[in-house]
Design an enzyme around this catalytic site. Structure first.
Site, PDB file in Angstrom:
ATOM      1  N   ASP A 413     -45.764 -17.129 -42.571  1.00 35.47           N
ATOM      2  CA  ASP A 413     -45.139 -18.466 -42.590  1.00 35.47           C
ATOM      3  C   ASP A 413     -44.868 -18.979 -41.176  1.00 35.47           C
ATOM      4  OD1 ASP A 413     -45.116 -18.279 -45.300  1.00 35.47           O
ATOM      5  OD2 ASP A 413     -42.984 -17.781 -45.478  1.00 35.47           O
TER       6      ASP A 413
HETATM    7  P1  NAP Z   1     -44.104 -13.738 -44.265  1.00 36.43           P
HETATM    8  O1  NAP Z   1     -44.441 -15.165 -44.199  1.00 36.43           O
HETATM    9  O2  NAP Z   1     -43.256 -13.239 -45.400  1.00 36.43           O
HETATM   10  O3  NAP Z   1     -45.496 -12.951 -44.300  1.00 36.43           O
HETATM   11  C1  NAP Z   1     -45.554 -11.552 -44.330  1.00 36.43           C
HETATM   12  C2  NAP Z   1     -46.993 -11.167 -44.045  1.00 36.43           C
HETATM   13  O4  NAP Z   1     -47.057  -9.770 -43.878  1.00 36.43           O
HETATM   14  C3  NAP Z   1     -47.957 -11.553 -45.138  1.00 36.43           C
HETATM   15  O5  NAP Z   1     -49.079 -12.134 -44.560  1.00 36.43           O
HETATM   16  C4  NAP Z   1     -48.328 -10.204 -45.785  1.00 36.43           C
HETATM   17  O6  NAP Z   1     -49.648 -10.275 -46.264  1.00 36.43           O
HETATM   18  C5  NAP Z   1     -48.188  -9.276 -44.592  1.00 36.43           C
HETATM   19  N1  NAP Z   1     -47.865  -7.888 -44.916  1.00 36.43           N
HETATM   20  C6  NAP Z   1     -46.965  -7.416 -45.782  1.00 36.43           C
HETATM   21  N2  NAP Z   1     -46.964  -6.082 -45.784  1.00 36.43           N
HETATM   22  C7  NAP Z   1     -47.892  -5.686 -44.883  1.00 36.43           C
HETATM   23  C8  NAP Z   1     -48.359  -4.426 -44.426  1.00 36.43           C
HETATM   24  N3  NAP Z   1     -47.875  -3.275 -44.895  1.00 36.43           N
HETATM   25  N4  NAP Z   1     -49.337  -4.406 -43.478  1.00 36.43           N
HETATM   26  C9  NAP Z   1     -49.857  -5.557 -42.999  1.00 36.43           C
HETATM   27  N5  NAP Z   1     -49.444  -6.771 -43.389  1.00 36.43           N
HETATM   28  C10 NAP Z   1     -48.477  -6.839 -44.325  1.00 36.43           C
HETATM   29  O7  NAP Z   1     -43.451 -13.195 -42.931  1.00 36.43           O
HETATM   30  P2  NAP Z   1     -42.922 -13.963 -41.627  1.00 36.43           P
HETATM   31  O8  NAP Z   1     -44.020 -14.700 -40.944  1.00 36.43           O
HETATM   32  O9  NAP Z   1     -42.171 -12.915 -40.873  1.00 36.43           O
HETATM   33  O10 NAP Z   1     -41.965 -15.079 -42.180  1.00 36.43           O
HETATM   34  C11 NAP Z   1     -40.708 -14.786 -42.665  1.00 36.43           C
HETATM   35  C12 NAP Z   1     -40.446 -15.589 -43.920  1.00 36.43           C
HETATM   36  O11 NAP Z   1     -39.357 -15.007 -44.613  1.00 36.43           O
HETATM   37  C13 NAP Z   1     -40.087 -17.018 -43.621  1.00 36.43           C
HETATM   38  O12 NAP Z   1     -40.556 -17.874 -44.636  1.00 36.43           O
HETATM   39  C14 NAP Z   1     -38.566 -16.952 -43.622  1.00 36.43           C
HETATM   40  O13 NAP Z   1     -37.956 -18.197 -43.848  1.00 36.43           O
HETATM   41  C15 NAP Z   1     -38.328 -15.983 -44.761  1.00 36.43           C
HETATM   42  N6  NAP Z   1     -37.053 -15.267 -44.712  1.00 36.43           N
HETATM   43  C16 NAP Z   1     -36.507 -14.936 -43.507  1.00 36.43           C
HETATM   44  C17 NAP Z   1     -35.299 -14.290 -43.457  1.00 36.43           C
HETATM   45  C18 NAP Z   1     -34.659 -14.000 -42.111  1.00 36.43           C
HETATM   46  O14 NAP Z   1     -33.440 -13.990 -42.029  1.00 36.43           O
HETATM   47  N7  NAP Z   1     -35.445 -13.770 -41.075  1.00 36.43           N
HETATM   48  C19 NAP Z   1     -34.639 -13.914 -44.655  1.00 36.43           C
HETATM   49  C20 NAP Z   1     -35.248 -14.212 -45.889  1.00 36.43           C
HETATM   50  C21 NAP Z   1     -36.451 -14.910 -45.885  1.00 36.43           C
HETATM   51  P3  NAP Z   1     -50.241  -9.201 -47.301  1.00 36.43           P
HETATM   52  O15 NAP Z   1     -49.319  -9.165 -48.448  1.00 36.43           O
HETATM   53  O16 NAP Z   1     -51.611  -9.716 -47.616  1.00 36.43           O
HETATM   54  O17 NAP Z   1     -50.303  -7.908 -46.558  1.00 36.43           O
END
Ligand code: NAP
Length: 486
Positions: A413
């Site tokens: 994201d």
């Molecule tokens: P993300 O958008 O959730 O994407 C996670 C990525 O990691 C996906 O592409 C997933 O694809 C990949 N992934 C998962 N497990 C993996 C593994 N073992 N090996 C390789 N790749 C893996 O992560 P982000 O870019 O860090 O964004 C964070 C999101 O979470 C935002 O939307 C944010 O608002 C939200 N959020 C944040 C918090 C906070 O406080 N930081 C709290 C709650 C929610 P695959 O599944 O294909 O592997």
């Protein structure tokens, strides 16, 4: 026990713990000082607890045959308190040791629910036994001002409790993370909030049981109603908002208990949680009101449809090792997937190998990367990544134009350009890394099917300069390291 004036040594001790809590917050603002900050916090809490136990010495009275009332220390009560501290401390210690980094957000939510419940229980204890808390104007008659503090403390505590339980269930995947929208929810919420405030004011004139019982019940319900419609990427804000609520609940109880340390601590937690919520909202370009009003991420479906049909390029660890070794400047963008696969140590090793080849290596951290505030910083610090290589979004975003490689590891994201261009996207408006400006992009994820937290497709997969590295992040980086070491 009649409420006594706090002795001056105790006031000083509470002041010292307040100063230590401020130093703790200051320390926690940077990974390099966070351990010291934590220690300040622990010492502050120890001073506050010991002072409270000494000042509020539990006593028992005995009427001697001579008619004299003999007052003595109730050691059994001390034993009960110490047993409770030992049980709570042991549970906390075991949980902290066992919990996985990826499960931290739900643990924090669960702990907030306990703070909320504690405030409700203290409020009710004070209501049922006002003499013991020194808030009775005459036998059984609670001072109106204390009733206000008590009503507010119970209400905020109950909202914190039920809100945190829902946040816990959503974050732990025990309940759908999608927003659940009740028809007319804004009207229901506003009416419930108005009823809570109205009844709390009325409680000052009438201390009947039904009034405070209704306030408590309505507050439990509104906590549930407020969090249930919040979904998608807004959860981080909710967690820090509940953190703030738990602080205000504690501060309100500090007034009821005439405990300055609790007022100071509660206010610190309340305001730091509110500031963090504000920072998170800014990081996602969301207004606080729209987060609270809820419903974010409800329409996350259609953006993912075009998948699979567009061409994309798959690469191997060897390709990546070669390109990375040839680069002058590499920016690494870690995300939630790095935490899932625990790839931080292998990643640091990759950084070391690249630096040995004369490549400039920087890490770009988005404020909401991962699943809790500071998630990426903690993991990189654990792997001993030098702090001066780690940059915040606004400090590094302009550098992608001069980078040879943007190396995305488990982030999604936070690099999705739809946030800049697609008004229909649930993450529209969230500032994202300009990875499209880098000459070459490597994107590690496990499969093309998996989406990020917001559940949307990502145009970066299909850019001509992007190479998809489909594997578990740790395994892929270890393989790249083998290639780099040759
Ligand atoms: P993300 O958008 O959730 O994407 C996670 C990525 O990691 C996906 O592409 C997933 O694809 C990949 N992934 C998962 N497990 C993996 C593994 N073992 N090996 C390789 N790749 C893996 O992560 P982000 O870019 O860090 O964004 C964070 C999101 O979470 C935002 O939307 C944010 O608002 C939200 N959020 C944040 C918090 C906070 O406080 N930081 C709290 C709650 C929610 P695959 O599944 O294909 O592997």
């Amino acid at each position: 026990m009649e409420h006594a004036v706090t002795p001056s040594w105790a006031s000083l001790a509470y002041l010292a713990s307040g100063v230590l809590f401020i130093l703790a917050l200051r320390g926690l603002s940077s990974p390099s000082t966070s351990r010291t900050g934590n220690r300040f916090g622990m010492i502050g809490m120890l001073i506050a607890v010991v002072t409270t136990l000494v000042v509020h010495e539990p006593t028992k009275q005995q009427l001697l045959s001579s008619g004299v009332i003999f007052v003595f220390t109730d050691f059994a009560a001390y034993a009960q308190i110490l047993a409770a501290i030992a049980i709570g401390g042991a549970i906390g210690w075991i949980t902290a040791r066992k919990i996985k980094m990826t499960d931290m957000p739900q643990l924090v939510a669960a702990f907030h629910s306990l703070v909320g419940m504690a405030a409700v229980l203290v409020g009710w204890a004070a209501y049922l036994n006002p003499e013991a808390f020194g808030i009775a104007a005459s036998a059984g008659f609670i001072m109106p001002q204390s009733r206000l503090e008590m009503g507010l403390g119970i209400a905020i505590g109950a909202i914190t409790f039920s809100g945190s339980v829902i946040a816990f269930l959503k974050l732990a995947g025990k309940m759908s993370g999608a927003p659940i929208m009740l028809p007319g929810r804004h009207v229901i919420n506003l009416a419930t909030l108005a009823a809570i405030l109205g009844l709390t004011a009325y409680f000052m004139t009438d201390q009947s049981l039904w009034v405070i019982a209704t306030v408590t019940a309505l507050a439990f319900i509104i906590g549930f109603l407020l969090i249930i419609p919040i979904g998608g990427a807004d959860m981080p804000v909710v967690v820090s908002m509940l953190n703030s609520y738990s602080g205000w609940a504690a501060a309100a109880m500090g007034f009821t208990l005439h405990n300055t340390a609790m007022i100071i601590t509660g206010a610190l937690v309340g305001s730091s949680g509110a500031i963090l919520s504000y920072i998170m909202c800014k990081a996602m370009n969301r207004s606080f009101i729209s987060v609270i009003a809820g419903g974010f991420g409800a329409e996350a479906g259609p953006a993912g449809e075009a998948k699979e049909q567009r061409p994309w390029k798959r690469g191997s660890a060897e390709d990546a090792a070669y390109m990375l070794g040839e680069a002058e400047k590499v920016i690494i963008i870690p995300g939630y997937g790095m935490a899932v696969s625990q790839a931080q140590h292998a990643l640091r090793e990759m950084g070391d190998l690249l630096k040995a080849k004369g490549v400039e290596v920087k890490y770009a951290i988005h404020p909401v990367a991962g699943r809790m505030p500071g998630h990426m910083n903690v993991l990189l610090a654990e792997a001993n990544v030098p702090y001066d290589e780690v940059f915040e979004l606004e400090d590094i975003n302009s550098e992608f134009a001069t980078a040879d490689v943007a190396f995305i590891i488990g982030a999604n994201d936070v690099v999705n350009p739809a946030a800049k261009t697609d008004k229909a996207s649930p993450i529209y408006g969230m500032p994202v890394f300009d990875v499209d400006k880098a000459k070459q992009v490597f994107f590690i994820k496990r499969s093309m099917g998996g989406v990020g937290y917001a559940g949307v497709d990502n145009d970066v997969f299909y850019m001509p300069q992007t190479t998809m590295l489909l594997a578990d992040a740790k395994k892929m980086v270890e393989d790249i390291n083998k290639g780099l070491a040759h």
